[in-house]
Scaffold this motif. Structure first.
Motif, short mmCIF file in Angstrom:
data_model
loop_
_atom_site.label_atom_id
_atom_site.label_comp_id
_atom_site.label_asym_id
_atom_site.label_seq_id
_atom_site.Cartn_x
_atom_site.Cartn_y
_atom_site.Cartn_z
N SER A 60 0.84 -1.19 0.00
CA SER A 60 0.00 0.00 0.00
C SER A 60 0.88 1.25 0.00
N GLU A 61 0.28 2.37 -0.30
CA GLU A 61 1.00 3.64 -0.31
C GLU A 61 1.64 3.91 1.06
N GLU A 62 0.91 3.65 2.13
CA GLU A 62 1.44 3.89 3.47
C GLU A 62 2.57 2.92 3.80
N GLU A 63 2.47 1.66 3.35
CA GLU A 63 3.54 0.70 3.58
C GLU A 63 4.81 1.12 2.83
N GLN A 64 4.65 1.64 1.62
CA GLN A 64 5.79 2.13 0.86
C GLN A 64 6.46 3.29 1.59
N LYS A 65 5.65 4.23 2.07
CA LYS A 65 6.19 5.39 2.79
C LYS A 65 6.90 4.95 4.08
N ARG A 66 6.27 4.04 4.81
CA ARG A 66 6.85 3.57 6.07
C ARG A 66 8.21 2.89 5.81
N SER A 67 8.28 2.05 4.79
CA SER A 67 9.53 1.35 4.48
C SER A 67 10.61 2.32 4.04
N ALA A 68 10.26 3.28 3.18
CA ALA A 68 11.23 4.25 2.68
C ALA A 68 11.77 5.12 3.81
N THR A 69 10.88 5.60 4.67
CA THR A 69 11.29 6.46 5.78
C THR A 69 12.16 5.68 6.77
N ARG A 70 11.76 4.48 7.10
CA ARG A 70 12.52 3.65 8.04
C ARG A 70 13.91 3.33 7.47
N ALA A 71 13.98 3.07 6.17
CA ALA A 71 15.27 2.78 5.53
C ALA A 71 16.24 3.94 5.71
N ALA A 72 15.76 5.16 5.52
CA ALA A 72 16.63 6.33 5.68
C ALA A 72 17.14 6.41 7.12
N PHE A 73 16.26 6.14 8.09
CA PHE A 73 16.68 6.19 9.48
C PHE A 73 17.69 5.09 9.82
N LEU A 74 17.61 3.95 9.15
CA LEU A 74 18.58 2.88 9.40
C LEU A 74 19.89 3.10 8.67
N LEU A 75 19.85 3.77 7.52
CA LEU A 75 21.07 4.01 6.75
C LEU A 75 21.93 5.11 7.37
N ARG A 76 21.33 6.15 7.88
CA ARG A 76 22.10 7.30 8.38
C ARG A 76 23.06 6.95 9.51
N PRO A 77 22.65 6.19 10.53
CA PRO A 77 23.62 5.85 11.59
C PRO A 77 24.74 4.93 11.09
N ARG A 78 24.55 4.30 9.96
CA ARG A 78 25.58 3.43 9.40
C ARG A 78 26.54 4.20 8.51
N GLY A 79 26.39 5.52 8.49
CA GLY A 79 27.33 6.36 7.76
C GLY A 79 26.89 6.73 6.35
N PHE A 80 25.66 6.42 5.99
CA PHE A 80 25.17 6.76 4.65
C PHE A 80 24.36 8.05 4.70
N ASP A 81 24.60 8.92 3.75
CA ASP A 81 23.80 10.12 3.59
C ASP A 81 22.58 9.70 2.78
N ALA A 82 21.44 9.55 3.42
CA ALA A 82 20.24 9.02 2.77
C ALA A 82 19.19 10.10 2.61
N ASN A 83 18.73 10.28 1.39
CA ASN A 83 17.66 11.21 1.08
C ASN A 83 16.42 10.45 0.67
N VAL A 84 15.25 10.93 1.11
CA VAL A 84 13.98 10.31 0.75
C VAL A 84 13.15 11.37 0.04
N ALA A 85 12.56 11.00 -1.08
CA ALA A 85 11.67 11.92 -1.80
C ALA A 85 10.53 12.32 -0.87
N GLU A 86 10.12 13.59 -0.96
CA GLU A 86 9.09 14.10 -0.06
C GLU A 86 7.80 13.30 -0.10
N ASP A 87 7.43 12.80 -1.28
CA ASP A 87 6.17 12.05 -1.39
C ASP A 87 6.27 10.65 -0.76
N LEU A 88 7.45 10.27 -0.28
CA LEU A 88 7.63 8.96 0.36
C LEU A 88 7.91 9.06 1.85
N VAL A 89 7.79 10.23 2.43
CA VAL A 89 8.03 10.40 3.87
C VAL A 89 6.74 10.10 4.61
#
Length: 145
Positions: A60-89
């Motif tokens: 679903s749209e919300e599941e896509q947004k949740r996965s994309a947002t969570r991925a950015a939060f998991l990537l950043r502490p691992r040293g990755f500069d992660a950007n998420v498109a606004e429509d996926l937050v």
């Protein structure tokens, strides 16, 4: 074929493929796979050079947004500069992560970025049987020349 992370410079770009419902995570480092896999992204390849991650069809749209947002939060502490498109937050996912961080700070949980890290053991009690060391006179932070 051009990946956004190569064009704009950050390590990871999470976006919706133009004219499609596909959610893509372009990432410049192989160690990001674990974090993306934890968020339901599936590794895709076109040998010999192209590697990206994509959310499976049917979310679903919300599941896509949740996965994309969570991925950015998991990537950043691992040293990755992660950007998420606004429509996926997902504001719901952002609030959940903030609450998790707040709970960890209050409970004194592990500061590790690993989502599997448990609480930190309390510090050892001081040894009260050892003799006290003599007091050292304070030194000034300013030195004259």
């Amino acid at each position: 074929m051009s990946f956004l992370h190569e064009e704009y410079g950050p390590d990871a770009e999470i976006y919706r493929k133009p004219f499609s419902s596909e959610v893509i995570a372009d990432c410049g480092g192989p160690s990001a796979h674990e974090a993306l896999a934890a968020c339901d992204f599936v590794k895709q390849t076109v040998p010999p050079h192209y590697v990206w991650h994509q959310l499976p069809e049917g979310l679903s749209e919300e599941e896509q947004k949740r996965s994309a947002t969570r991925a950015a939060f998991l990537l950043r502490p691992r040293g990755f500069d992660a950007n998420v498109a606004e429509d996926l937050v997902s504001e719901e996912a952002v609030a959940a992560v903030r609450e998790d961080v707040r709970r960890r700070r209050i409970s004194g949980a592990a500061t590790s970025s690993s989502p599997t890290a448990g609480p930190v053991a309390p510090p050892a009690r001081p040894d009260t049987t050892a003799p006290a060391s003599p007091a050292v006179p304070p030194t000034s932070a300013h030195h004259s020349r």
